[in-house]
Motif scaffolding. Structure first.
Motif, PDB file in Angstrom:
ATOM      1  N   ALA A 145       0.837  -1.206   0.000  1.00  0.00           N
ATOM      2  CA  ALA A 145       0.000   0.000   0.000  1.00  0.00           C
ATOM      3  C   ALA A 145       0.868   1.251   0.000  1.00  0.00           C
ATOM      4  O   ALA A 145       0.559   2.244  -0.665  1.00  0.00           O
ATOM      5  CB  ALA A 145      -0.925  -0.021   1.209  1.00  0.00           C
ATOM      6  N   VAL A 146       1.972   1.204   0.742  1.00  0.00           N
ATOM      7  CA  VAL A 146       2.884   2.340   0.795  1.00  0.00           C
ATOM      8  C   VAL A 146       3.535   2.546  -0.576  1.00  0.00           C
ATOM      9  O   VAL A 146       3.657   3.673  -1.070  1.00  0.00           O
ATOM     10  CB  VAL A 146       3.958   2.128   1.888  1.00  0.00           C
ATOM     11  CG1 VAL A 146       4.928   3.291   1.914  1.00  0.00           C
ATOM     12  CG2 VAL A 146       3.305   1.950   3.244  1.00  0.00           C
ATOM     13  N   ASP A 147       3.912   1.437  -1.209  1.00  0.00           N
ATOM     14  CA  ASP A 147       4.480   1.506  -2.567  1.00  0.00           C
ATOM     15  C   ASP A 147       3.483   2.135  -3.531  1.00  0.00           C
ATOM     16  O   ASP A 147       3.857   2.939  -4.385  1.00  0.00           O
ATOM     17  CB  ASP A 147       4.836   0.097  -3.075  1.00  0.00           C
ATOM     18  CG  ASP A 147       6.128  -0.406  -2.474  1.00  0.00           C
ATOM     19  OD1 ASP A 147       6.818   0.395  -1.818  1.00  0.00           O
ATOM     20  OD2 ASP A 147       6.439  -1.603  -2.651  1.00  0.00           O
ATOM     21  N   ALA A 148       2.219   1.754  -3.403  1.00  0.00           N
ATOM     22  CA  ALA A 148       1.186   2.276  -4.303  1.00  0.00           C
ATOM     23  C   ALA A 148       1.070   3.791  -4.139  1.00  0.00           C
ATOM     24  O   ALA A 148       0.937   4.522  -5.118  1.00  0.00           O
ATOM     25  CB  ALA A 148      -0.156   1.599  -4.031  1.00  0.00           C
ATOM     26  N   LEU A 149       1.151   4.256  -2.896  1.00  0.00           N
ATOM     27  CA  LEU A 149       1.067   5.701  -2.650  1.00  0.00           C
ATOM     28  C   LEU A 149       2.249   6.424  -3.302  1.00  0.00           C
ATOM     29  O   LEU A 149       2.085   7.442  -3.976  1.00  0.00           O
ATOM     30  CB  LEU A 149       1.033   5.972  -1.139  1.00  0.00           C
ATOM     31  CG  LEU A 149       0.968   7.446  -0.721  1.00  0.00           C
ATOM     32  CD1 LEU A 149      -0.298   8.104  -1.251  1.00  0.00           C
ATOM     33  CD2 LEU A 149       1.023   7.579   0.805  1.00  0.00           C
ATOM     34  N   LYS A 150       3.430   5.862  -3.093  1.00  0.00           N
ATOM     35  CA  LYS A 150       4.637   6.468  -3.676  1.00  0.00           C
ATOM     36  C   LYS A 150       4.557   6.506  -5.202  1.00  0.00           C
ATOM     37  O   LYS A 150       4.863   7.510  -5.831  1.00  0.00           O
ATOM     38  CB  LYS A 150       5.878   5.660  -3.264  1.00  0.00           C
ATOM     39  CG  LYS A 150       6.280   5.880  -1.823  1.00  0.00           C
ATOM     40  CD  LYS A 150       7.758   5.568  -1.639  1.00  0.00           C
ATOM     41  CE  LYS A 150       8.308   5.979  -0.293  1.00  0.00           C
ATOM     42  NZ  LYS A 150       7.411   5.968   0.851  1.00  0.00           N
ATOM     43  N   THR A 151       4.130   5.392  -5.784  1.00  0.00           N
ATOM     44  CA  THR A 151       4.030   5.320  -7.244  1.00  0.00           C
ATOM     45  C   THR A 151       2.992   6.310  -7.768  1.00  0.00           C
ATOM     46  O   THR A 151       3.221   6.984  -8.775  1.00  0.00           O
ATOM     47  CB  THR A 151       3.667   3.886  -7.679  1.00  0.00           C
ATOM     48  OG1 THR A 151       4.599   2.989  -7.099  1.00  0.00           O
ATOM     49  CG2 THR A 151       3.702   3.728  -9.188  1.00  0.00           C
ATOM     50  N   ALA A 152       1.872   6.408  -7.092  1.00  0.00           N
ATOM     51  CA  ALA A 152       0.814   7.324  -7.541  1.00  0.00           C
ATOM     52  C   ALA A 152       1.336   8.763  -7.537  1.00  0.00           C
ATOM     53  O   ALA A 152       1.098   9.522  -8.480  1.00  0.00           O
ATOM     54  CB  ALA A 152      -0.419   7.183  -6.659  1.00  0.00           C
ATOM     55  N   ILE A 153       2.059   9.127  -6.485  1.00  0.00           N
ATOM     56  CA  ILE A 153       2.590  10.496  -6.397  1.00  0.00           C
ATOM     57  C   ILE A 153       3.650  10.724  -7.484  1.00  0.00           C
ATOM     58  O   ILE A 153       3.677  11.750  -8.145  1.00  0.00           O
ATOM     59  CB  ILE A 153       3.168  10.761  -4.996  1.00  0.00           C
ATOM     60  CG1 ILE A 153       2.019  10.771  -3.973  1.00  0.00           C
ATOM     61  CG2 ILE A 153       3.910  12.095  -4.959  1.00  0.00           C
ATOM     62  CD1 ILE A 153       2.468  10.815  -2.526  1.00  0.00           C
ATOM     63  N   GLU A 154       4.493   9.711  -7.676  1.00  0.00           N
ATOM     64  CA  GLU A 154       5.513   9.780  -8.715  1.00  0.00           C
ATOM     65  C   GLU A 154       4.853   9.972 -10.090  1.00  0.00           C
ATOM     66  O   GLU A 154       5.291  10.800 -10.890  1.00  0.00           O
ATOM     67  CB  GLU A 154       6.279   8.458  -8.700  1.00  0.00           C
ATOM     68  CG  GLU A 154       7.729   8.546  -9.065  1.00  0.00           C
ATOM     69  CD  GLU A 154       8.352   7.154  -8.954  1.00  0.00           C
ATOM     70  OE1 GLU A 154       8.591   6.727  -7.801  1.00  0.00           O
ATOM     71  OE2 GLU A 154       8.566   6.505  -9.988  1.00  0.00           O
ATOM     72  N   ASN A 155       3.790   9.224 -10.323  1.00  0.00           N
ATOM     73  CA  ASN A 155       3.057   9.350 -11.586  1.00  0.00           C
ATOM     74  C   ASN A 155       2.506  10.767 -11.739  1.00  0.00           C
ATOM     75  O   ASN A 155       2.522  11.341 -12.825  1.00  0.00           O
ATOM     76  CB  ASN A 155       1.910   8.334 -11.650  1.00  0.00           C
ATOM     77  CG  ASN A 155       2.429   6.910 -11.825  1.00  0.00           C
ATOM     78  OD1 ASN A 155       3.601   6.708 -12.134  1.00  0.00           O
ATOM     79  ND2 ASN A 155       1.564   5.933 -11.607  1.00  0.00           N
ATOM     80  N   TYR A 156       2.024  11.319 -10.638  1.00  0.00           N
ATOM     81  CA  TYR A 156       1.485  12.682 -10.664  1.00  0.00           C
ATOM     82  C   TYR A 156       2.589  13.677 -11.032  1.00  0.00           C
ATOM     83  O   TYR A 156       2.406  14.558 -11.868  1.00  0.00           O
ATOM     84  CB  TYR A 156       0.880  13.037  -9.303  1.00  0.00           C
ATOM     85  CG  TYR A 156       0.311  14.439  -9.265  1.00  0.00           C
ATOM     86  CD1 TYR A 156      -0.962  14.699  -9.763  1.00  0.00           C
ATOM     87  CD2 TYR A 156       1.064  15.507  -8.764  1.00  0.00           C
ATOM     88  CE1 TYR A 156      -1.484  15.980  -9.761  1.00  0.00           C
ATOM     89  CE2 TYR A 156       0.556  16.800  -8.756  1.00  0.00           C
ATOM     90  CZ  TYR A 156      -0.717  17.029  -9.261  1.00  0.00           C
ATOM     91  OH  TYR A 156      -1.215  18.292  -9.262  1.00  0.00           O
ATOM     92  N   GLU A 157       3.733  13.501 -10.416  1.00  0.00           N
ATOM     93  CA  GLU A 157       4.866  14.403 -10.676  1.00  0.00           C
ATOM     94  C   GLU A 157       5.304  14.344 -12.142  1.00  0.00           C
ATOM     95  O   GLU A 157       5.606  15.366 -12.760  1.00  0.00           O
ATOM     96  CB  GLU A 157       6.044  14.059  -9.754  1.00  0.00           C
ATOM     97  CG  GLU A 157       5.768  14.452  -8.314  1.00  0.00           C
ATOM     98  CD  GLU A 157       6.851  13.960  -7.354  1.00  0.00           C
ATOM     99  OE1 GLU A 157       7.019  14.593  -6.305  1.00  0.00           O
ATOM    100  OE2 GLU A 157       7.524  12.945  -7.663  1.00  0.00           O
TER     101      GLU A 157
END
Lengths: 386, 212
Positions: B111-123
């Protein structure tokens, strides 16, 4: 609590408990020869009565029954004992891929000690592949181990055909009947097995007692040394109280209770498939080819541990083949051997019934599954949403 | 005490917060796979001027720990700036939940990885990258190493079913050693596209199946 984990262990029948009690506080002497003191002779008589009841149910002679501490020990004694007694020209071990770990891991341990092992695959319903078995069993095979009924999906193996193959090649046949004893007929006069494992606690007897049927003339070496108990095949003080309980449990187990469990099994399958869309039956589609108390179903799009935990909160005890539930974090090896997808194993739930379960419990279980799976599918990214 | 879960974990498991999908999300991410038995999908909405996560929702296919972590992580991230949210670790989630059984920690990491990836995708998609590295094969492969080969339960790079990657002016083509009509092909195409499309300079992702 609705207890549906009877393939793990069962409620001890109150009549069994009652039969055992005097052997803790009154007849607690060590069972010994007829030349002993009276308490020892009484204990020996009780032990042998239990032995006779178990022998009779198998169509065996009482001197062919060796008491052990349970299924695991019986399987160890059968395989290690047969391997040790086999000549240098017969060193091969053969077992099916879906055997209980006490068979599989024992076979692998023997393999490390120089006994070549062949693990025979099963089909999508868990039946052992007879063609592959025929290839695997040769005139160099010491012992073949095939269970009667599977612990997870309930598959009943075609023992007649397996026994024929073994006889043709002169290999010993060991049958693990831990789950099927007294439920599925096994008469050693018609199925010529050399070794048969049975255990008490899966059939409303106590834990800590099992037996191994050893056909007269079968070469077997003892694996636990000490005294000369149990026909000099198993050293250690006999667990008289537990053996008496085992005997009583066998006496009580009748065809009527098997029939009543069969009806509950049919009912639960029907209700689950009706209650949960897309539910899949795991194991044989024909209930007659399963252990009478085994129901195994996969609920796609949800993970089994979550289902088990939700059901536990609702007072229903079941297990899953999901990796998240296992100590090894691997999905059920039985389902992997059957060629099921990881997903199917992760979503699988095993319900195992006994004569103490009721129609009402079965209805409530199916209803609870409907609610739980619905709730989990609502949050699942894999489920189709309206 | 029979179940090795804290009261907090069970609460989040029984009644998870922020479940579902955000409408018109600014970023999404999926981690894990059905084959592994654990999968989390996150979607979030970001207020661009303040870079604050205004809404975040999750979906989970997984065990109790996975569901509970998805729930707590969305609670923790909501209302935070993306930089604050990036700093949320699995230790933090674990602490909030009162401690997962050690064997279950990997479910929390997802779940933590998913959050990081989602933010990275946003950036990637909103010009927030500090350093704009042009997408090359190495970057694509790194992202693909999180896509699971459903046949093996391991990732598509390690199991070598991704055989080639071509990149031409923002158009990425990924070649997969699997028949076009394979039961997992459509799903795998989606997963690969979902992984590669967010990269800042990628215009299109084409997945070509050339299986035996």
């Amino acid at each position: 609590m609705i207890y549906l984990d009877n393939a793990a262990s069962t409620r001890v029948d109150p009549r069994v408990v009652e039969a055992m009690l005097p052997f803790f506080t009154e007849t607690y002497a060590v069972a010994s020869s007829q030349f002993s003191h009276t308490p020892g002779i009484l204990a020996k008589e009780a032990l042998d009565r239990a032995r006779s009841v178990i022998a009779e149910r198998l169509g065996a002679g009482p001197d062919e029954i060796v008491f052990t501490s349970g299924g695991t020990e019986s399987n160890n004694l059968a395989l290690k004992g047969a391997a040790a007694a086999a000549g240098p020209k017969r060193k091969g071990i053969v077992c099916s891929a879906v055997e209980h770990t006490s068979v599989l891991h024992t076979c692998r341990a023997l393999e490390k000690r120089g006994f070549p092992l062949a693990v025979v695959p099963v089909d999508g319903e868990g039946f052992v592949d007879l063609n592959r078995l025929e290839e695997a069993v040769t005139d160099q095979t010491a012992v073949v181990s095939v269970q009667q009924g599977n612990q997870e999906v309930g598959t009943l193996q075609p023992l007649d055909a397996v026994a024929d193959l073994c006889r043709k090649k002169g290999a010993l046949l060991h049958v693990d009947a831990s789950l099927s004893f007294t439920q599925t007929g096994l008469d050693v006069r018609s199925i010529p097995a050399n070794l048969v494992t049975v255990t008490a606690h899966k059939m409303h007897g106590p834990k800590g007692i099992g037996a191994l049927y050893v056909r007269k003339g079968t070469a077997l070496e003892k694996i636990q040394h000490g005294g000369y108990m149990e026909n000099d095949l198993r050293a250690g003080t006999e667990n008289v109280a537990a053996a008496v309980g085992f005997g009583k449990a066998v006496e009580i187990a009748d065809d009527a209770s098997v029939e009543s469990v069969r009806l509950l099994q049919k009912r639960l399958f029907a209700l689950l498939l009706e209650a949960v869309p897309d539910a899949q039956v795991n194991g044989p589609a024909d209930p007659a080819k399963r252990l009478c108390g085994n129901v195994n179903v996969s609920f796609p799009f949800v993970e089994g541990e979550s289902v088990v935990l939700h059901l536990d909160m609702k007072g229903i005890a079941v297990i899953t083949g999901s990796a998240c539930f296992s100590r090894s974090l691997e999905p059920s090896y039985v389902m992997m051997a059957m060629g099921y997808s990881h997903e199917r194993a992760h979503g699988s739930i095993r319900f195992t019934l006994s004569r103490f379960n009721t129609e009402d419990e079965i209805r409530r279980t199916a209803e609870a599954c409907r609610e739980v799976v619905e709730a989990l599918r609502r949050i699942s990214p894999l489920a189709k949403k309206e | 005490m029979s179940i090795p879960y804290t009261k907090k974990i069970l609460e989040h498991f029984m009644h998870p917060h922020n479940v579902g999908q955000v409408e018109n999300p600014d970023a999404t991410a999926t981690e894990g796979s059905p084959a592994c038995g654990d999968m989390v999908k996150l979607s979030l909405k970001v207020d661009a001027p303040t870079k604050t996560i205004t809404d975040i929702k999750f979906e989970s296919y997984g065990c109790a720990s996975n569901i509970a972590t998805g729930s707590i992580i969305t609670d923790l991230a909501k209302g935070r700036t993306i930089d604050e949210a990036k700093a949320i670790t699995w230790q933090k989630a674990n602490e909030e939940l009162g401690g997962l059984p050690p064997v279950k920690v990997h479910c929390a990491v997802l779940a933590v990885d998913a959050l990081k990836t989602a933010i990275e995708n946003y950036e990637h998609r909103h010009g927030l990258l500090k350093e704009k590295v042009p997408t090359d094969e190495k970057i694509v492969m790194k992202r693909l190493s999180r896509v699971i080969n459903p046949l093996a339960g391991l990732d598509v790079v390690r199991t070598k079913i991704v055989t080639e990657v071509r990149i031409e002016a923002g158009d990425v083509t990924v070649f997969v050693e699997l028949p076009e009509d394979h039961q997992f092909a459509a799903n795998l195409r989606n997963e690969i596209q979902e992984r590669i499309e967010p990269l800042w300079d990628v215009r299109s992702v084409n997945v070509v199946f050339r299986g035996k």
